[in-house]
Design a protein around this motif. Structure first.
Motif, PDB file in Angstrom:
ATOM      1  N   SER A  45       0.814  -1.209   0.000  1.00  0.00           N
ATOM      2  CA  SER A  45       0.000   0.000   0.000  1.00  0.00           C
ATOM      3  C   SER A  45       0.846   1.258   0.000  1.00  0.00           C
ATOM      4  O   SER A  45       2.039   1.228   0.308  1.00  0.00           O
ATOM      5  N   ALA A  46       0.194   2.360  -0.322  1.00  0.00           N
ATOM      6  CA  ALA A  46       0.835   3.672  -0.240  1.00  0.00           C
ATOM      7  C   ALA A  46       1.498   3.885   1.123  1.00  0.00           C
ATOM      8  O   ALA A  46       2.682   4.222   1.189  1.00  0.00           O
ATOM      9  N   PRO A  47       0.791   3.669   2.260  1.00  0.00           N
ATOM     10  CA  PRO A  47       1.446   3.879   3.553  1.00  0.00           C
ATOM     11  C   PRO A  47       2.618   2.926   3.783  1.00  0.00           C
ATOM     12  O   PRO A  47       3.612   3.301   4.393  1.00  0.00           O
ATOM     13  N   PHE A  48       2.504   1.699   3.282  1.00  0.00           N
ATOM     14  CA  PHE A  48       3.572   0.724   3.478  1.00  0.00           C
ATOM     15  C   PHE A  48       4.843   1.182   2.767  1.00  0.00           C
ATOM     16  O   PHE A  48       5.931   1.183   3.353  1.00  0.00           O
ATOM     17  N   VAL A  49       4.693   1.586   1.514  1.00  0.00           N
ATOM     18  CA  VAL A  49       5.840   2.076   0.748  1.00  0.00           C
ATOM     19  C   VAL A  49       6.410   3.325   1.417  1.00  0.00           C
ATOM     20  O   VAL A  49       7.626   3.482   1.559  1.00  0.00           O
ATOM     21  N   ALA A  50       5.517   4.220   1.859  1.00  0.00           N
ATOM     22  CA  ALA A  50       5.972   5.452   2.495  1.00  0.00           C
ATOM     23  C   ALA A  50       6.823   5.155   3.720  1.00  0.00           C
ATOM     24  O   ALA A  50       7.870   5.769   3.941  1.00  0.00           O
ATOM     25  N   THR A  51       6.376   4.194   4.521  1.00  0.00           N
ATOM     26  CA  THR A  51       7.122   3.840   5.726  1.00  0.00           C
ATOM     27  C   THR A  51       8.503   3.304   5.374  1.00  0.00           C
ATOM     28  O   THR A  51       9.516   3.686   5.961  1.00  0.00           O
ATOM     29  N   LEU A  52       8.508   2.413   4.383  1.00  0.00           N
ATOM     30  CA  LEU A  52       9.778   1.843   3.922  1.00  0.00           C
ATOM     31  C   LEU A  52      10.727   2.948   3.481  1.00  0.00           C
ATOM     32  O   LEU A  52      11.917   2.951   3.806  1.00  0.00           O
ATOM     33  N   VAL A  53      10.169   3.905   2.724  1.00  0.00           N
ATOM     34  CA  VAL A  53      11.005   4.957   2.156  1.00  0.00           C
ATOM     35  C   VAL A  53      11.453   5.949   3.229  1.00  0.00           C
ATOM     36  O   VAL A  53      12.529   6.532   3.132  1.00  0.00           O
ATOM     37  N   ASP A  54      10.638   6.124   4.272  1.00  0.00           N
ATOM     38  CA  ASP A  54      10.998   7.081   5.330  1.00  0.00           C
ATOM     39  C   ASP A  54      12.339   6.723   5.968  1.00  0.00           C
ATOM     40  O   ASP A  54      13.210   7.581   6.141  1.00  0.00           O
ATOM     41  N   VAL A  55      12.476   5.452   6.336  1.00  0.00           N
ATOM     42  CA  VAL A  55      13.689   5.037   7.048  1.00  0.00           C
ATOM     43  C   VAL A  55      14.913   5.220   6.158  1.00  0.00           C
ATOM     44  O   VAL A  55      15.896   5.869   6.545  1.00  0.00           O
ATOM     45  N   THR A  56      14.840   4.656   4.945  1.00  0.00           N
ATOM     46  CA  THR A  56      15.986   4.786   4.044  1.00  0.00           C
ATOM     47  C   THR A  56      16.184   6.240   3.629  1.00  0.00           C
ATOM     48  O   THR A  56      17.312   6.678   3.398  1.00  0.00           O
ATOM     49  N   GLY A  57      15.103   6.973   3.552  1.00  0.00           N
ATOM     50  CA  GLY A  57      15.186   8.384   3.171  1.00  0.00           C
ATOM     51  C   GLY A  57      16.044   9.176   4.151  1.00  0.00           C
ATOM     52  O   GLY A  57      16.858  10.017   3.752  1.00  0.00           O
ATOM     53  N   LEU A  58      15.883   8.890   5.435  1.00  0.00           N
ATOM     54  CA  LEU A  58      16.685   9.585   6.449  1.00  0.00           C
ATOM     55  C   LEU A  58      18.161   9.261   6.276  1.00  0.00           C
ATOM     56  O   LEU A  58      19.026  10.136   6.397  1.00  0.00           O
ATOM     57  N   LEU A  59      18.440   7.984   5.962  1.00  0.00           N
ATOM     58  CA  LEU A  59      19.838   7.589   5.751  1.00  0.00           C
ATOM     59  C   LEU A  59      20.426   8.350   4.570  1.00  0.00           C
ATOM     60  O   LEU A  59      21.546   8.859   4.632  1.00  0.00           O
ATOM     61  N   ILE A  60      19.674   8.437   3.486  1.00  0.00           N
ATOM     62  CA  ILE A  60      20.142   9.172   2.297  1.00  0.00           C
ATOM     63  C   ILE A  60      20.402  10.630   2.657  1.00  0.00           C
ATOM     64  O   ILE A  60      21.444  11.203   2.328  1.00  0.00           O
ATOM     65  N   TYR A  61      19.453  11.230   3.378  1.00  0.00           N
ATOM     66  CA  TYR A  61      19.549  12.641   3.729  1.00  0.00           C
ATOM     67  C   TYR A  61      20.815  12.928   4.542  1.00  0.00           C
ATOM     68  O   TYR A  61      21.607  13.818   4.224  1.00  0.00           O
ATOM     69  N   PHE A  62      21.032  12.135   5.602  1.00  0.00           N
ATOM     70  CA  PHE A  62      22.179  12.425   6.467  1.00  0.00           C
ATOM     71  C   PHE A  62      23.501  12.078   5.787  1.00  0.00           C
ATOM     72  O   PHE A  62      24.524  12.680   6.070  1.00  0.00           O
ATOM     73  N   THR A  63      23.467  11.114   4.872  1.00  0.00           N
ATOM     74  CA  THR A  63      24.678  10.812   4.111  1.00  0.00           C
ATOM     75  C   THR A  63      25.088  12.023   3.270  1.00  0.00           C
ATOM     76  O   THR A  63      26.255  12.435   3.268  1.00  0.00           O
ATOM     77  N   PHE A  64      24.124  12.597   2.560  1.00  0.00           N
ATOM     78  CA  PHE A  64      24.424  13.800   1.766  1.00  0.00           C
ATOM     79  C   PHE A  64      24.831  14.959   2.680  1.00  0.00           C
ATOM     80  O   PHE A  64      25.682  15.784   2.325  1.00  0.00           O
ATOM     81  N   ALA A  65      24.225  15.034   3.870  1.00  0.00           N
ATOM     82  CA  ALA A  65      24.567  16.098   4.809  1.00  0.00           C
ATOM     83  C   ALA A  65      26.040  16.022   5.185  1.00  0.00           C
ATOM     84  O   ALA A  65      26.764  17.023   5.146  1.00  0.00           O
ATOM     85  N   TYR A  66      26.520  14.798   5.530  1.00  0.00           N
ATOM     86  CA  TYR A  66      27.931  14.650   5.878  1.00  0.00           C
ATOM     87  C   TYR A  66      28.822  14.970   4.693  1.00  0.00           C
ATOM     88  O   TYR A  66      29.895  15.550   4.830  1.00  0.00           O
ATOM     89  N   LEU A  67      28.327  14.586   3.480  1.00  0.00           N
ATOM     90  CA  LEU A  67      29.105  14.804   2.270  1.00  0.00           C
ATOM     91  C   LEU A  67      29.317  16.299   2.022  1.00  0.00           C
ATOM     92  O   LEU A  67      30.425  16.755   1.722  1.00  0.00           O
ATOM     93  N   PHE A  68      28.232  17.076   2.151  1.00  0.00           N
ATOM     94  CA  PHE A  68      28.311  18.494   1.789  1.00  0.00           C
ATOM     95  C   PHE A  68      28.690  19.404   2.958  1.00  0.00           C
ATOM     96  O   PHE A  68      29.234  20.473   2.765  1.00  0.00           O
ATOM     97  N   LEU A  69      28.358  18.973   4.179  1.00  0.00           N
ATOM     98  CA  LEU A  69      28.499  19.897   5.311  1.00  0.00           C
ATOM     99  C   LEU A  69      29.653  19.591   6.255  1.00  0.00           C
ATOM    100  O   LEU A  69      29.898  20.343   7.190  1.00  0.00           O
ATOM    101  N   SER A  70      30.354  18.487   6.023  1.00  0.00           N
ATOM    102  CA  SER A  70      31.510  18.192   6.878  1.00  0.00           C
ATOM    103  C   SER A  70      32.525  19.322   6.777  1.00  0.00           C
ATOM    104  O   SER A  70      32.870  19.752   5.681  1.00  0.00           O
ATOM    105  N   GLY A  71      32.985  19.791   7.920  1.00  0.00           N
ATOM    106  CA  GLY A  71      33.963  20.879   7.899  1.00  0.00           C
ATOM    107  C   GLY A  71      33.320  22.242   8.014  1.00  0.00           C
ATOM    108  O   GLY A  71      33.975  23.203   8.401  1.00  0.00           O
ATOM    109  N   THR A  72      32.041  22.358   7.661  1.00  0.00           N
ATOM    110  CA  THR A  72      31.370  23.643   7.863  1.00  0.00           C
ATOM    111  C   THR A  72      30.383  23.515   9.021  1.00  0.00           C
ATOM    112  O   THR A  72      30.700  23.890  10.151  1.00  0.00           O
ATOM    113  N   LEU A  73      29.220  22.938   8.755  1.00  0.00           N
ATOM    114  CA  LEU A  73      28.234  22.811   9.827  1.00  0.00           C
ATOM    115  C   LEU A  73      28.464  21.563  10.669  1.00  0.00           C
ATOM    116  O   LEU A  73      28.163  21.538  11.856  1.00  0.00           O
ATOM    117  N   LEU A  74      28.928  20.481  10.036  1.00  0.00           N
ATOM    118  CA  LEU A  74      29.102  19.219  10.769  1.00  0.00           C
ATOM    119  C   LEU A  74      30.582  18.934  11.036  1.00  0.00           C
ATOM    120  O   LEU A  74      31.444  19.309  10.259  1.00  0.00           O
TER     121      LEU A  74
END
Lengths: 462, 462
Positions: A433-462
């Motif tokens: 279902s839509a909610p099932f896929v959304a839940t699945l994507v939420d968890v991995t989505g956070l991992l993707i987000y913070f990975t890019f954050a470390y990539l771009f922000l290390s040395g400045t904000l992080l």
């Protein structure tokens, strides 16, 4: 016959019930089509339902029962004694009778059966023995069959005799001496063919039939695929035992679609119409998936704990979390819904998975780039007016933009792949279902987000 | 006739094409039902599609065309010259011909029409003039009608003559001297009734018909409601002009359901089957809603900015944001889907809004309490093993628990109310898709969460 606005009529009738004498109301009611009377009953209050039903002529009352929803019908039957019920179902077709009797309380059922015509009871008992959602469970015993050795003239005589008691006849089934289905004749052929010809000479021997145990959903597929109006049902030895008509199949299609839609919405399918389902049942059907999704979603809290330090250092990162994970959920929901429906109507099969994937990779990339650019621009443009996103708006913008690209692509891929995987495991694709896929994507989505954050922000904000 | 696994057959046929001489293949193919041949063509590669089609007998080829999906059919027609196309559609029913011609390029269309039988051209031109999604757009000109003044015997003669050229006849429509529809006769009645009786004496005068301009969705509702197999179409003066059969209605129902499901999934409905839609069109249909939802969801970033200080002080609050907003989205998605479907099949109407609301308030409360308790316990129990949620786990637990209760209740209410509001504004309820409701609930969910946070955590964490 004019169609009309039932809801207006109902208001009128409910007014008339108080003002008019019942004879006038009775005349008025018996002029309606039974399907309209069923609608009127549906929208009347419980007391009026019974009063109105008692004003109907016997034939019309009987026919109206076949158009009623289970819960309205059961309410009305509850007010009748068993003798009246037996009389009421005398003229009904066997599939409708079976349906009605199936829902009666056990003691009432026995009593009604004991008061019915002996031959009818046999038919009904035979039909009750089949699984409710099989071909045998939806078929009727009312059909016209003729022996293949008859002449057309004899067949017409036979049809005249048999068809008296059957409301709708579109095809005559042809059987051999031991009752095996060997062909089909349309009534049209019967009228057009020369009277002296043999049935076996003019019949269509390529008759499509289904076995009595076939699941109703499969029956519906066959009816749709071959554009059938009436479908003979045979037992394991090929003996003709019943027929299914397309109006019953339309109901099956409706039920199967409702089941799919409820699942797509992230809940178990309701067993009956919305207002007829007891509220406790409905809550249970919703709670199961809601709790499963909730417990899975708890993983997001664990993932977030892992990145707690990053958030503490750069609170600005927290601001975009809802935006980012919801975009993944939305794109995943689109993809899942598309593929679930395409699988359900047979537009695609699991054999097409490669074609689907290549389309979804492109779609995910394009959609991700669009959202990524909008996200990036929003942050950079906004920052030129305010300091709300801190000292490094471009880096934050890049983090959000690339995360959106990654998450939308990931959402699209998992949303489209999941139904295919479920189908290949012989599970129902609609469960993704839509909610099932959304839940699945939420968890991995956070991992993707913070990975890019470390990539771009290390040395400045992080 | 046996049903079989089409996919296995296709593999076989594709092998045979290389090994066998085409005569053997030809014999084999022409034994199949046209609906099965259509399936075989659907799953063959583009080159084989044309080779296989050319091996079919004329009659079978013509019938197969009516079972093909638009894009396969257009591909095959593309390989044929206009003379062959005109010959191929000679035996088709007028609705199928119209459908086929409608999709041809303008110059080919003209040429094909010029090579057709003059009488057929008139029918097709008349049908082409109607809106594709109206009763006129899906009706056919092949029907049998008799004058009310005939005797049954004369009517049978008339049917014999007219029905020769018509494949499926289930009902005979009765008209008066100026062609107005005045009744209907089943073929069964025609066979059973005494030959000397007048048609007007035995016909059913309460014939249900639709106007030529009626939307196909409404036509489908009427066919379903009255369990019809064939439906006459009349013009504004009541003159009989065509008939619609239920197999066409089944296709309409399928299309309308796909439209609803796509909308529920948060995108515009696709105009054709998944693999047939050009990828650019598909991306556009998805991008529109995805961007609208994305821009609306940007509000969450603004709301979060407003609470940035709270997050900076109590980073622990950020951890539960995905969990909390997704629970609101999930419960909203369930409620919206339920009500959209119930409205679509007529199980509820906007008149039932009060009943719906009272059910949804109870559901939302119970579901919210369940999730709230699980959320609270998870935080409190977890905190007895680790210090991950800080010094005030019970207060954090209360914040999360009460927020969940509030958000699930709010999600359930807005999810169920939104389709009803859309419907009462004469908009499509299915537009209140799962992602749309989720987005709406996300923004307000954050407000609810931070409100409870200030309530419980002021003086400690905040």
């Amino acid at each position: 016959m004019e169609q009309f606005n039932v809801k207006e009529i109902i208001d009128e009738i409910n007014e008339l019930m108080d003002i008019l004498d019942h004879t006038t109301l009775q005349e008025m009611l018996n002029d309606f089509h039974p399907a309209d009377i069923a609608d009127i009953l549906h929208y009347s209050n419980d007391k009026n339902k019974i009063t109105i039903f008692k004003l109907l002529d016997h034939d019309i009352a009987s026919e109206t029962l076949t158009y009623l929803d289970d819960y309205v019908r059961d309410h009305i039957l509850h007010s009748m004694d068993t003798k009246n019920i037996s009389k009421m179902i005398e003229d009904m077709e066997s599939d409708d009778v079976t349906d009605l009797i199936h829902d009666l309380p056990a003691d009432v059922k026995e009593e009604v059966l004991s008061k019915m015509d002996k031959e009818d009871v046999e038919d009904v008992k035979e039909l009750l023995a089949h699984h409710e959602e099989s071909a045998g469970g939806i078929m009727a015993k009312e059909y016209v069959d003729v022996n293949e050795s008859l002449t057309i003239d004899q067949a017409v005589q036979e049809v005249r005799q048999q068809a008296q008691e059957i409301e709708h006849v579109f095809y005559v089934f042809v059987v051999n001496d031991i009752g095996m289905l060997v062909g089909v004749l349309s009534l049209k052929t019967l009228i057009i063919a020369p009277p002296e010809k043999k049935v076996s000479e003019v019949m269509n021997p390529d008759v499509i039939s289904v076995k009595v145990g076939m699941d109703q959903e499969e029956v519906a597929h066959i009816v749709k695929k071959y554009d059938l109006v009436s479908l003979p049902v045979v037992d394991d030895s090929g003996i003709l035992v019943g027929r299914i008509t397309i109006d019953d199949i339309v109901d099956v299609i409706d039920d199967e679609v409702s089941e799919d839609i409820h699942k797509i919405g992230g809940m178990e399918a309701l067993p009956d119409r919305y207002l007829a389902v007891p509220i406790a049942t409905m809550i249970k059907k919703r709670a199961v998936w809601l709790v499963v999704l909730f417990i899975s979603e708890m993983l997001t809290a664990s993932v977030m704990t892992y990145f707690e330090n990053a958030i503490a250092k750069a609170v600005v990162l927290a601001l975009f979390i809802p935006l980012i994970i919801s975009s993944g959920g939305n794109s995943g929901s689109q993809a899942a819904t598309l593929i679930i429906r395409a699988l359900a109507v047979g537009e695609v099969t699991i054999r097409d998975w490669w074609k689907i994937m290549s389309r979804e990779v492109i779609s995910g990339l394009v959609l991700g780039i669009i959202l990524g650019i909008i996200g990036f621009l929003r942050i950079v443009v906004w920052s030129s007016f305010s300091h709300v996103y801190g000292d490094h708006p471009v880096l934050v913008g890049l983090t959000v933009g690339f995360s959106l690209l990654g998450i939308v692509l990931w959402g699209t891929l998992s949303g489209s792949l999941l139904p295919i995987i479920l189908k290949s495991l012989k599970l129902d694709p609609a469960t993704s279902s839509a909610p099932f896929v959304a839940t699945l994507v939420d968890v991995t989505g956070l991992l993707i987000y913070f990975t890019f954050a470390y990539l771009f922000l290390s040395g400045t904000l992080l």
